[in-house]
Design an enzyme around this catalytic site. Structure first.
Site, short mmCIF file in Angstrom:
data_model
loop_
_atom_site.label_atom_id
_atom_site.label_comp_id
_atom_site.label_asym_id
_atom_site.label_seq_id
_atom_site.Cartn_x
_atom_site.Cartn_y
_atom_site.Cartn_z
N HIS A 89 -14.89 32.45 3.41
CA HIS A 89 -14.83 33.64 2.54
C HIS A 89 -14.24 33.31 1.18
O HIS A 89 -13.67 34.17 0.52
CB HIS A 89 -14.02 34.77 3.19
CG HIS A 89 -14.34 34.99 4.63
ND1 HIS A 89 -15.36 35.81 5.05
CD2 HIS A 89 -13.81 34.44 5.74
CE1 HIS A 89 -15.42 35.78 6.37
NE2 HIS A 89 -14.50 34.95 6.82
N SER A 144 -20.27 22.42 -25.76
CA SER A 144 -20.69 23.69 -26.34
C SER A 144 -20.97 23.48 -27.82
O SER A 144 -20.30 22.69 -28.48
CB SER A 144 -19.56 24.72 -26.17
OG SER A 144 -19.68 25.74 -27.14
N LYS A 146 -15.13 22.55 -24.85
CA LYS A 146 -15.86 22.78 -23.59
C LYS A 146 -16.50 21.53 -23.01
O LYS A 146 -16.98 20.66 -23.71
CB LYS A 146 -16.96 23.83 -23.81
CG LYS A 146 -16.49 25.24 -24.04
CD LYS A 146 -15.71 25.83 -22.87
CE LYS A 146 -16.55 26.07 -21.65
NZ LYS A 146 -17.50 27.17 -21.83
N GLU A 188 -25.53 23.51 -12.63
CA GLU A 188 -26.02 24.88 -12.82
C GLU A 188 -27.54 24.94 -12.80
O GLU A 188 -28.15 25.88 -12.29
CB GLU A 188 -25.47 25.48 -14.12
CG GLU A 188 -23.99 25.80 -13.99
CD GLU A 188 -23.33 26.11 -15.31
OE1 GLU A 188 -22.17 26.51 -15.30
OE2 GLU A 188 -23.96 25.92 -16.37
#
Ligand code: ARG
Length: 460
Positions: free
Chosen positions: A156, A278, A284, A291
């Site tokens: 969970h 980025s 970043k 992804e």
């Protein structure tokens, strides 16, 4: 000239003609169409439809066409043919004239495309096996390096019990090994030859379909029902399903690692080779590769969905709807294959932060089950032990400590049966080490599994 001109007076409407064409995407079946045509020419020879001189001439023309197109595929793009089958027929006619017009005797594009697709999928399936094997190998290497690296395990998405990073990597190895089996199963089931089934009712020429299947390399002989053979796309569905399951697995790995690499978790880092920055925020470092793996999963599942819906309610036998099988299927295969390769690169460019992982394991009561187990060892029934440890956790949360940090008098009051020093009994090494049964996360067990996988990979 179209392949069916005789019955027609008018030509095709331009808009429909473009809409009807599949050469743009079915040209990837070219090599298989040539293989099928070669075998069909030989089968027509055996059946007495073509003379042996005609067979020889056709064979030379088909082989020559293959060689020529391999070095210069431009004629395909320039062609006005409807699909790969009519393209090949037209190209052969340019080479051997009227003889090419005999090749389609007793054959239909319906059994032809069914055959081409199975031949193509068989070839592509083999490439999958290599890509799956390589990813599995990368994960086994990672598991070997991290067989004793403690990592919080979650259910969970709440901290549950410590696991080893190696155990986590091997979980994905198990999934991917099943994926390889699934593909192999599908390839085995599709290993029958549809050629010689004609448009739908079978061929009226005395074709030896057993010999033809052999010639084409199908090991399970000819298909047994012509109606089924020309309209069956189970193999496309099965491979699209196998691809979807692979993607579901890759997306889970991606999600796990994206989470572990987040600033919030901070337990894992991706190398520069698979990260991006980025354009605006100089600090970043983003896990784009992971992804994209996660993102492309939707596309592959979409392809499976599309194929299922195409086949649903399709009237027997062949219908042009089936031309719609290819783009979705090819996209699912290409995407999944690319994702497997990128995933292997990611696995080879990931690094766990041992200290951060260990620190994360030390907070959040990951050892609570072990305290209950220690009570059980001292004779307490598990349900009672569970209840008592639950109370102790509540008390510890209120005082802001872990169970092993409880003041000695509280610890004595809560667990008088446990004689062992809790700090020692709940050390991460002990907690991990206890899970040594088959399938468990103990470093010793994981090292054994790594060795077993390495051995298996040697003969893969
Ligand atoms: N291009 C078609 C396909 O991919 C095969 C042609 C069969 N067409 C036909 N009208 N019978 O399914």
């Amino acid at each position: 000239m179209s392949m069916w001109g005789g019955r027609f007076e008018g030509g095709l409407d331009e808009t429909f003609e473009a809409f009807n064409k599949s050469l743009g995407f079915d040209q990837r079946l070219l090599a298989d169409d040539l293989v099928g045509s070669l075998a069909w020419a030989r089968a027509l020879g055996e059946a007495g439809v073509l003379t042996s001189a005609e067979v020889t001439e056709l064979e030379a023309a088909i082989e020559g066409l293959g060689v020529e197109l391999a070095s210069d595929p431009a004629p395909i793009a320039a062609s006005e043919a409807e699909d790969v089958h009519s393209f090949v027929e037209g190209a052969l006619e340019e080479r051997v004239g009227a003889l090419a017009r005999k090749l389609h005797t007793g054959r239909s594009r319906n059994d032809q495309v069914a055959t081409d697709l199975k031949l193509y999928l068989t070839r592509f399936g083999r490439e999958f096996d290599g890509a799956l094997r390589d990813l599995i190998e990368a994960l086994v290497e990672l598991a070997g390096e991290t067989f004793d690296l403690a990592l919080p395990g979650y259910t969970h998405l709440q901290r549950a019990q410590p696991i080893t990073a190696g155990h986590h990597a091997l979980a994905y190895v198990e999934m991917l090994a099943r994926d390889a089996e699934r593909i192999e199963d599908a390839l085995e089931r599709m290993d029958t030859s549809p050629l010689g089934c004609g448009a739908l009712a079978g061929t009226a020429f005395p074709i030896d379909r057993e010999a033809l299947a052999d010639d084409l390399g199908f090991t399970a002989g000819p298909t047994r029902n012509s109606l089924d053979a020309v309209s069956d796309r189970d193999h496309a569905l099965e491979l699209a399903f196998a691809c979807s399951v692979i993607m579901v697995h890759l997306s889970r790995l991606a999600e796990d690692w994206i989470f572990l690499a987040s600033s919030e978790a901070g337990m894992l880092q991706f190398g520069d080779a698979v990260s991006t920055g980025s354009s605006l925020m100089p600090q970043k470092k983003n896990p784009d590769a992971m992804e994209l793996l996660r993102g492309k999963t939707g596309r592959v599942i979409g392809a499976l969905q599309s194929l299922l819906v195409t086949c649903k309610g399709l009237p027997m036998a062949y219908d042009k709807d089936l031309q719609e099988d290819k783009e979705a299927l090819f996209d699912a295969l290409d995407t999944t294959h690319a994702c497997l390769r990128v995933a292997a690169v990611c696995v080879r460019n990931v690094r766990y932060d041992r200290e951060a992982c260990r620190a994360a394991c030390s907070r959040g009561f990951l050892d609570a089950t072990d305290v209950a187990d220690l009570l059980v060892a001292a004779g307490v029934a598990f349900r009672d032990a569970h209840q008592r440890v639950g109370h102790a956790v509540r008390e510890a949360i209120e005082t802001g400590v872990e169970l092993r940090e409880l003041a000695p008098e509280r610890r004595q009051a809560l667990f008088p049966e446990i004689e062992e020093d809790l700090v020692h009994a709940l050390s991460i090494e002990r907690v991990l080490g206890r899970r040594a049964a088959i399938g468990g996360t103990s470093p010793e067990r994981v090292a054994e599994e790594v060795a077993a996988w390495k051995e298996r990979l040697e003969s893969w």
